[in-house]
Design a protein around this motif. Structure first.
Motif, short mmCIF file in Angstrom:
data_model
loop_
_atom_site.label_atom_id
_atom_site.label_comp_id
_atom_site.label_asym_id
_atom_site.label_seq_id
_atom_site.Cartn_x
_atom_site.Cartn_y
_atom_site.Cartn_z
N SER A 1 37.25 29.04 44.98
CA SER A 1 37.68 29.62 43.70
C SER A 1 36.64 30.58 43.16
N LYS A 2 35.39 30.24 43.34
CA LYS A 2 34.31 31.11 42.88
C LYS A 2 34.36 32.45 43.62
N ASP A 3 34.53 32.40 44.94
CA ASP A 3 34.61 33.63 45.74
C ASP A 3 35.80 34.48 45.31
N TYR A 4 36.96 33.83 45.13
CA TYR A 4 38.16 34.54 44.69
C TYR A 4 37.91 35.21 43.33
N THR A 5 37.34 34.46 42.41
CA THR A 5 37.08 34.97 41.07
C THR A 5 36.14 36.16 41.11
N LEU A 6 35.06 36.05 41.86
CA LEU A 6 34.10 37.16 41.94
C LEU A 6 34.73 38.40 42.57
N ASP A 7 35.57 38.21 43.60
CA ASP A 7 36.25 39.34 44.22
C ASP A 7 37.18 40.04 43.22
N LYS A 8 37.96 39.26 42.49
CA LYS A 8 38.91 39.83 41.54
C LYS A 8 38.20 40.53 40.38
N VAL A 9 37.13 39.93 39.90
CA VAL A 9 36.40 40.54 38.80
C VAL A 9 35.70 41.81 39.27
N ALA A 10 35.25 41.84 40.52
CA ALA A 10 34.63 43.05 41.05
C ALA A 10 35.65 44.19 41.10
N GLU A 11 36.91 43.85 41.41
CA GLU A 11 37.97 44.86 41.43
C GLU A 11 38.24 45.41 40.03
N SER A 12 38.24 44.53 39.04
CA SER A 12 38.53 44.93 37.67
C SER A 12 37.68 44.08 36.72
N PRO A 13 36.47 44.56 36.38
CA PRO A 13 35.53 43.75 35.60
C PRO A 13 36.06 43.25 34.25
N ARG A 14 37.06 43.89 33.71
CA ARG A 14 37.58 43.44 32.41
C ARG A 14 38.64 42.35 32.55
N SER A 15 38.87 41.87 33.76
CA SER A 15 39.95 40.91 34.00
C SER A 15 39.47 39.47 34.14
N LEU A 16 38.28 39.14 33.72
CA LEU A 16 37.75 37.79 33.93
C LEU A 16 38.67 36.72 33.35
N LYS A 17 39.14 36.90 32.13
CA LYS A 17 40.02 35.89 31.51
C LYS A 17 41.30 35.72 32.31
N THR A 18 41.85 36.80 32.80
CA THR A 18 43.08 36.73 33.61
C THR A 18 42.82 35.97 34.89
N VAL A 19 41.73 36.26 35.54
CA VAL A 19 41.40 35.59 36.81
C VAL A 19 41.18 34.10 36.58
N LEU A 20 40.45 33.75 35.54
CA LEU A 20 40.19 32.33 35.26
C LEU A 20 41.48 31.62 34.86
N ALA A 21 42.35 32.28 34.12
CA ALA A 21 43.63 31.68 33.75
C ALA A 21 44.46 31.42 35.01
N HIS A 22 44.47 32.36 35.94
CA HIS A 22 45.20 32.19 37.20
C HIS A 22 44.67 30.97 37.95
N ASP A 23 43.34 30.86 38.05
CA ASP A 23 42.72 29.73 38.75
C ASP A 23 43.10 28.41 38.08
N PHE A 24 43.09 28.39 36.75
CA PHE A 24 43.45 27.19 35.99
C PHE A 24 44.89 26.79 36.28
N LEU A 25 45.81 27.75 36.26
CA LEU A 25 47.22 27.46 36.50
C LEU A 25 47.46 26.96 37.92
#
Length: 71
Positions: A36-60
């Motif tokens: 999950s950490k790797d996925y989150t870091l990859d997604k945030v690197a793609e779009s740095p302003r999307s951290l909340k979206t990525v974490l919400a996805h992981d939570f769901l």
């Protein structure tokens, strides 16, 4: 000079770079697994302003996985 700076300089003098590296600490476990950490870091690197979206996805995903485990 601050106390922290003196502490760091003394550590550097005594043990070199290795003394400046973070050491393991106690505390609560990480909330994200390695995958999950790797996925989150990859997604945030793609779009740095999307951290909340990525974490919400992981939570769901975790919540859905837990619900499926009960059935």
């Amino acid at each position: 000079m601050s106390t922290n700076a003196v502490t760091w300089l003394n550590a550097w003098d005594n043990s070199g770079v290795a003394a400046l590296l973070d050491k393991p600490r106690s505390g609560r476990p990480r909330k994200l697994s390695g995958e999950s950490k790797d996925y989150t870091l990859d997604k945030v690197a793609e779009s740095p302003r999307s951290l909340k979206t990525v974490l919400a996805h992981d939570f769901l995903i975790k919540k859905i996985y837990r619900q499926e485990a009960y059935y």
